[in-house]
Each structure stands twice: as structure tokens, then as C-alpha cells.
Write a protein that holds these residues in place. Sequence first.
Motif, PDB file in Angstrom:
ATOM      1  N   PHE A 204       0.827  -1.208   0.000  1.00 57.58           N
ATOM      2  CA  PHE A 204       0.000   0.000   0.000  1.00 57.58           C
ATOM      3  C   PHE A 204       0.860   1.256   0.000  1.00 57.58           C
ATOM      4  O   PHE A 204       0.639   2.184  -0.788  1.00 57.58           O
TER       5      PHE A 204
ATOM      6  N   PRO B  89     -13.363   2.646  -8.782  1.00 53.38           N
ATOM      7  CA  PRO B  89     -12.824   2.809  -7.422  1.00 53.38           C
ATOM      8  C   PRO B  89     -12.541   4.270  -7.086  1.00 53.38           C
ATOM      9  O   PRO B  89     -12.771   4.703  -5.955  1.00 53.38           O
ATOM     10  N   VAL B  93     -13.814   6.191  -3.654  1.00 55.54           N
ATOM     11  CA  VAL B  93     -12.882   6.830  -2.726  1.00 55.54           C
ATOM     12  C   VAL B  93     -13.200   8.314  -2.600  1.00 55.54           C
ATOM     13  O   VAL B  93     -13.190   8.896  -1.518  1.00 55.54           O
ATOM     14  N   LEU B 148     -16.978  -1.197  -2.799  1.00 58.44           N
ATOM     15  CA  LEU B 148     -15.589  -1.514  -3.163  1.00 58.44           C
ATOM     16  C   LEU B 148     -15.447  -2.980  -3.571  1.00 58.44           C
ATOM     17  O   LEU B 148     -14.726  -3.299  -4.528  1.00 58.44           O
ATOM     18  N   ILE B 160      -9.033  -5.681   0.544  1.00 53.69           N
ATOM     19  CA  ILE B 160      -9.749  -4.410   0.383  1.00 53.69           C
ATOM     20  C   ILE B 160      -9.995  -3.772   1.747  1.00 53.69           C
ATOM     21  O   ILE B 160      -9.821  -2.559   1.932  1.00 53.69           O
ATOM     22  N   ARG B 163      -6.903  -2.197   3.038  1.00 54.24           N
ATOM     23  CA  ARG B 163      -6.552  -0.959   2.331  1.00 54.24           C
ATOM     24  C   ARG B 163      -7.503   0.173   2.689  1.00 54.24           C
ATOM     25  O   ARG B 163      -7.104   1.339   2.747  1.00 54.24           O
ATOM     26  N   PHE B 164      -8.729  -0.169   2.930  1.00 55.46           N
ATOM     27  CA  PHE B 164      -9.675   0.825   3.424  1.00 55.46           C
ATOM     28  C   PHE B 164      -9.159   1.379   4.761  1.00 55.46           C
ATOM     29  O   PHE B 164      -9.123   2.588   5.018  1.00 55.46           O
ATOM     30  N   MET B 167      -6.254   3.657   4.229  1.00 56.08           N
ATOM     31  CA  MET B 167      -6.696   4.940   3.681  1.00 56.08           C
ATOM     32  C   MET B 167      -7.255   5.838   4.782  1.00 56.08           C
ATOM     33  O   MET B 167      -6.974   7.040   4.833  1.00 56.08           O
ATOM     34  N   LEU B 205      -4.103   7.931  -2.040  1.00 51.98           N
ATOM     35  CA  LEU B 205      -5.026   6.860  -1.654  1.00 51.98           C
ATOM     36  C   LEU B 205      -5.298   5.917  -2.816  1.00 51.98           C
ATOM     37  O   LEU B 205      -5.301   4.688  -2.654  1.00 51.98           O
ATOM     38  N   LEU B 209      -4.579   2.010  -3.041  1.00 56.85           N
ATOM     39  CA  LEU B 209      -5.691   1.068  -3.245  1.00 56.85           C
ATOM     40  C   LEU B 209      -5.438   0.144  -4.415  1.00 56.85           C
ATOM     41  O   LEU B 209      -5.823  -1.022  -4.399  1.00 56.85           O
ATOM     42  N   ARG B 210      -4.786   0.667  -5.443  1.00 54.07           N
ATOM     43  CA  ARG B 210      -4.581  -0.129  -6.650  1.00 54.07           C
ATOM     44  C   ARG B 210      -3.179  -0.712  -6.742  1.00 54.07           C
ATOM     45  O   ARG B 210      -2.785  -1.191  -7.800  1.00 54.07           O
TER      46      ARG B 210
END
Lengths: 232, 232
Positions: A204, B89, B93, B148, B160, B163-164, B167, B205, B209-210
Amino acid sequence: MSDTELSDTRRRILDAAETLFTEHGFEATTLRQITGRAQVNLAAVNYHFGSKEALIQELFRRRLTWLNERRLEALDRLETEAHGAPLKPSKIVDAFFGVAVNMAADREGGGRTFMRLLGRTYTEPSEFVRGFLASEYSEAVGRFKAALFKALPDVPQEEILWRFHFMIGAMAYAISGADALSIVGETPVDDSAIDALYPRLMSFLLGGLRAPLPALAAAPKPGRKPRTRRAA
Amino acid sequence: MSDTELSDTRRRILDAAETLFTEHGFEATTLRQITGRAQVNLAAVNYHFGSKEALIQELFRRRLTWLNERRLEALDRLETEAHGAPLKPSKIVDAFFGVAVNMAADREGGGRTFMRLLGRTYTEPSEFVRGFLASEYSEAVGRFKAALFKALPDVPQEEILWRFHFMIGAMAYAISGADALSIVGETPVDDSAIDALYPRLMSFLLGGLRAPLPALAAAPKPGRKPRTRRAA
DNA sequence: GTCTATATCGGGATAGAC
DNA sequence: GTCTATCCCGATATAGAC
């Protein structure tokens, strides 16, 4: 200075305080709780440290000195191996955050507890805490900033600083917010999850560090999407 | 329920408390400071709210309800426009974090102050705070998680969620840690910087995320680098 | 160096007049 | 609904015997 020189009483107080501050915060933790858990007399804190504030400072000093020394050692190693060439950003990130996450994964020595406390303390508003945190960090952060600038010559330095900031936030929250409050998942984050944290966090952070640069012209309004120049 | 129904005394207390809690934290802020700043009588807090704890809850309730309603409205709009197709996405976000950053950029209505407070509170250890934060967030977070998952069908859901999590941490620290403690920059983060925050944060972010998925086999040891499968 | 006992303070909460 | 005055508690810190 080293732990072995500490009297047993001092060490027991520091360990107990670390745990209690992590669980309840600085203000909510009383000297009575600390001395009770450490099984020492109430007066011992003031005898050995002078005040509650001084105890807090000493507690951070002993851990942060160690932590930042490890970080600088890791950076030194990388720079020696590179013979003056710029380092890979992933290596730099790894040296800074990997050491911290490793410390957080250490259950025995109390590193885990301390890292949770540290994460919360980054956002602590009290004046004296900010003061000594900044001074404990200044050398290591300065060196890492310089390394990142050199590694990413095409990215504006201001942007690098912001991303360094974001990375610290993601890590701090991952470690200390995770078990304090699981907003996203119903399932609380347990010990094994902390072990799995490292590779996830690194991916990340690197993704964020190398993201396309934002367009900075427009006013900040949701609905607008950043334009894409490459960051690295 | 709406602000207009509040007696002037209640509103003044809430505003004063918000500012003081942000600057000094919950425990360090006394009812005497709050009533002094609000220019109301000391007894007014207990008369109108019942206790200091209840005051804190009410303070968060009024802001968080509003914030999460805006987030859900933004998500509703996106889903309506998409006619059942998965959302991008970046849009998701944007809906979640853009609303928050916008609130943080609002100097007049106190949104700025509140967002700083909120960021710190994510890592607050006290039991009752965690409880109502989680309940205030559950609906909105549930909806965004689902969006998401649908938008990133090839990414494991657990990933996910992590990563959320990251973020949220990056945002929380960017807003509240930024001016509380500038570890990375000597120059404190001023008001104009908060305005520039939005596009920078969004790029970061989305990059995170990616990012390529981490390899989860090896033990977490610095020096090892994550393997690269594509995340999106 | 470690204990008990205590000084001193400031906190949240409330009683009861107005 | 708002005020003053006050209760009661638990906090940090210290004095002084051992």
C-alpha cells in the motif's frame, strides 16, 4: 542508559506505565494504577523520575532512541551497498517502516505495546509531548527525507514530504487504530493479523508513494479527479 | 435534532467544547474551561447534557450524522448514475474521503476543528468513545465496503478491508496529525496547505488502493520485498 | 532507597435559591 | 433555565520515619 543499568524498580515502573498508557491514555492513567501494577510504592515514581511528565518522556526516550538507531543503521547499510547511487524507493520505505512494523510484531519485549502507544501519540495535542517527539525524530527523518529526494529526483520535494506524511499516518493507524477501534471490519484485529500486516502495508505504501502526481490547479472539490503525470 | 432547534446555550457549549477538546483532548479539558469559553454557567453542562460523557457523545453525534449522510448521498448518486454497473474505485474513494476533506477545509462552520478532533479520536482508547463511533459509522462503512467489493472483484475482500483501513489512517493523520505535530516538515502545516491537501491525498489513496497485491507467504522481515500480482 | 501518611489542589457533579 | 455555593472524590506530589 541501557536497560541493564536500570534498577528493577525503574524498569518495572516503565513497563507498567507503557501498558497502562496504551490501554487508557496518559491523562486517564493514574500513578496509583502504575505503581499498583508494577508492585512498587506510590512514591517510587516521583523518587525515580521526578514527575508523571518526566516518566512519560523517559518512556519514549528509551524506545525511540532504539527505534531510530535501527532505522539509521538500515539506511546506512543501504547507502554503503549503493556506493553513492540513488536508492530504490522501496528499500527506503522498507528501512523506515519495516523496522517499526517489526517492533510492533514483537510481543515479548513490549515493542508491540509501545508501537500502539506511539501511533496514538502522533496525534496527541499536548505541548510537551510534541516537543520531545519532534526532537527524537529530527535526525532520522532528516536522513530519510534526503534519501527520498535523491531517489525520486523527478517528484517535487513538497510532494514527497506529503506522501511521507500520508505513509506515517497509514502505518500509525494500522498499528494503533486497528485494535483500538475496528471501524471497517466487525472482527477485531488480532495478533496473527499484525503479523500479516507487514507485506500488506508495504504494498500500500509503495503504491501511494509512486502514484501519479496530482493536478494542483483546481480548488479541492469532490467529483473532480486528479490528472495523471507519472510519479516514478 | 437540527441545529436550529438547539437553545443558544446548548449550541455555545457544543462549539466551545469542540474547540477545547481539539486543542487539549478530552481528559485535559475541564467543564470549567468549556463553560468559561462558552460564557455560560458551570452548571449548564450538567443541566443540558447530564454529564461530560454525554456532552462528548452529543458533540460527535451531531457532526457524524451529517457527515455520513453526505457520504451516503454521494454514493447513492453514483449508483443511480451507474445503473447497476460497478463503480470506478476512484469515484468511491472520492465519495467517502472527499466529503470528509471538504468538511475539514471548512473554516467557518467549525468543520475544520471537528475533523481534527475526529482524526485523533479514531485512536482514542476509551471504551465509550469506541462504542458510539463504531455505531455511528456502521451503516456508511457497510455500504462503501460493498461498493468496493463490487468495484474490485479480483481483489480479495480481506485485502480491500485492509486498504480501506490504511486509507482512513492516511487521511486521519493528514488532517489531525498534520498541524498537531509536523514530524516530517519543520514548517507547520497552515490553512492553505489544508486546501491543497485534497488532490494530493486522493492521488496517494488511489495509488495505495490499486497497488500490486502483496505476497503473503513469507514471514514479515524487512529486506524482503513484496511480490507483484496486479491489484486492479 | 523505600515506605506511610498526608498536604494540596482541582476535578465533576449537585442542591437549592431565584 | 440559570445562578451560587458546595460536596465529595481522586489526582499529583511531598514530608519525614525507617
